[in-house]
Design a protein around this motif. Structure first.
Motif, mmCIF file in Angstrom:
data_model
loop_
_atom_site.group_PDB
_atom_site.id
_atom_site.type_symbol
_atom_site.label_atom_id
_atom_site.label_comp_id
_atom_site.label_asym_id
_atom_site.label_seq_id
_atom_site.Cartn_x
_atom_site.Cartn_y
_atom_site.Cartn_z
ATOM 1 N N UNK A 62 0.833 -1.210 0.000
ATOM 2 C CA UNK A 62 0.000 0.000 0.000
ATOM 3 C C UNK A 62 0.868 1.261 0.000
ATOM 4 N N UNK A 63 0.258 2.366 -0.394
ATOM 5 C CA UNK A 63 1.000 3.630 -0.364
ATOM 6 C C UNK A 63 0.948 4.260 1.027
ATOM 7 N N UNK A 64 -0.086 3.953 1.808
ATOM 8 C CA UNK A 64 -0.184 4.490 3.172
ATOM 9 C C UNK A 64 -1.064 3.586 4.016
ATOM 10 N N UNK A 65 -0.742 3.528 5.303
ATOM 11 C CA UNK A 65 -1.509 2.729 6.262
ATOM 12 C C UNK A 65 -1.720 3.589 7.508
ATOM 13 N N UNK A 66 -2.922 3.472 8.079
ATOM 14 C CA UNK A 66 -3.221 4.216 9.303
ATOM 15 C C UNK A 66 -4.047 3.327 10.222
ATOM 16 N N UNK A 67 -3.734 3.374 11.525
ATOM 17 C CA UNK A 67 -4.483 2.627 12.549
ATOM 18 C C UNK A 67 -5.030 3.650 13.537
ATOM 19 N N UNK A 68 -6.338 3.515 13.842
ATOM 20 C CA UNK A 68 -6.996 4.453 14.759
ATOM 21 C C UNK A 68 -7.661 3.693 15.899
ATOM 22 N N UNK A 116 -8.762 8.331 17.254
ATOM 23 C CA UNK A 116 -7.452 8.973 17.368
ATOM 24 C C UNK A 116 -6.397 8.103 16.681
ATOM 25 N N UNK A 117 -5.563 8.731 15.851
ATOM 26 C CA UNK A 117 -4.491 7.989 15.179
ATOM 27 C C UNK A 117 -3.498 7.468 16.207
ATOM 28 N N UNK A 118 -3.211 6.163 16.126
ATOM 29 C CA UNK A 118 -2.199 5.604 17.020
ATOM 30 C C UNK A 118 -0.960 5.143 16.249
ATOM 31 N N UNK A 119 -1.118 5.001 14.910
ATOM 32 C CA UNK A 119 0.030 4.603 14.098
ATOM 33 C C UNK A 119 -0.285 4.884 12.641
ATOM 34 N N UNK A 120 0.661 5.490 11.951
ATOM 35 C CA UNK A 120 0.537 5.651 10.499
ATOM 36 C C UNK A 120 1.911 5.410 9.888
ATOM 37 N N UNK A 121 1.894 4.843 8.694
ATOM 38 C CA UNK A 121 3.166 4.489 8.053
ATOM 39 C C UNK A 121 3.009 4.474 6.547
ATOM 40 N N UNK A 122 4.142 4.596 5.865
ATOM 41 C CA UNK A 122 4.216 4.398 4.420
ATOM 42 C C UNK A 122 5.111 3.184 4.215
ATOM 43 N N UNK A 123 4.480 2.012 4.117
ATOM 44 C CA UNK A 123 5.257 0.771 4.096
ATOM 45 C C UNK A 123 6.221 0.677 2.910
ATOM 46 N N UNK A 124 7.400 0.130 3.202
ATOM 47 C CA UNK A 124 8.384 -0.144 2.162
ATOM 48 C C UNK A 124 8.605 -1.647 2.020
ATOM 49 N N UNK A 125 7.940 -2.426 2.865
ATOM 50 C CA UNK A 125 8.040 -3.887 2.807
ATOM 51 C C UNK A 125 6.637 -4.467 2.973
ATOM 52 N N UNK A 126 6.481 -5.727 2.594
ATOM 53 C CA UNK A 126 5.178 -6.381 2.661
ATOM 54 C C UNK A 126 4.770 -6.724 4.087
ATOM 55 N N UNK A 127 5.674 -6.524 5.037
ATOM 56 C CA UNK A 127 5.367 -6.819 6.431
ATOM 57 C C UNK A 127 5.949 -5.722 7.314
ATOM 58 N N UNK A 128 5.086 -5.119 8.134
ATOM 59 C CA UNK A 128 5.557 -4.083 9.059
ATOM 60 C C UNK A 128 4.981 -4.374 10.442
ATOM 61 N N UNK A 129 5.673 -3.908 11.473
ATOM 62 C CA UNK A 129 5.153 -4.092 12.824
ATOM 63 C C UNK A 129 5.501 -2.900 13.689
ATOM 64 N N UNK A 130 4.687 -2.734 14.733
ATOM 65 C CA UNK A 130 4.833 -1.579 15.616
ATOM 66 C C UNK A 130 4.255 -1.929 16.981
#
Length: 142
Positions: free
Chosen positions: A61-67, A71-85
């Motif tokens: 994806x070009x952008x990911x957001x978790x709310x 309220x936003x708790x995490x947003x990212x612009x993934x560069x890999x098929x798997x991300x964690x936080x």
């Protein structure tokens, strides 16, 4: 037959009225006075705890957001098929609702996002979202 029918009717009507008073008190809604609470205060019984989120994508994806609670708790612009936080949110024993948004590039095929959540007690939960172009879904984790 003894007695007056009018007297019997009045006696029966009086007994029904006597039963109606307690019944009316039981079935009438009472106004409860309390201070209004915000969603964050409503979850006040839950301590803020760390949870581990891991997202896996079939298409990048070009952008990911978790709310959480709007309220936003995490947003990212993934560069890999798997991300964690690791994020910190109130996590009651009943669980949480998290909103996941992912935007895929134009013309991207049907895509899936797997969400793996590790709760504060170490329990692992997994959910999946599917979509084309954009995913916007609320997932509940126990």
């Amino acid at each position: 037959m003894r007695g007056s029918p009018l007297l019997r009717a009045l006696l029966a009507f009086g007994l029904i009225l006597l039963c109606a008073l307690p019944l009316a008190r039981l079935t009438t809604a009472r106004a409860v006075r309390s201070e209004p609470t915000t969603p964050a205060e409503g979850a006040g019984s839950a301590a803020i705890r760390e949870i581990q989120l891991k997202l896996t994508f079939t298409a990048l994806p070009s952008a990911v957001r978790v709310r959480h609670l709007g309220r936003d708790i995490w947003s990212a612009k993934p560069t890999a098929a798997e991300i964690e936080q690791t994020v910190k949110i109130p996590f009651p024993k009943e669980g949480v609702d998290l909103e996941f948004e992912a935007k895929f590039p134009d013309g991207a095929p049907l895509a899936a996002m797997r969400v793996q959540l590790t709760d504060p007690d170490g329990g692992e939960h997994e959910r999946t979202c599917w979509g084309t172009g954009e995913i916007d879904e609320v997932l509940t984790f126990p």
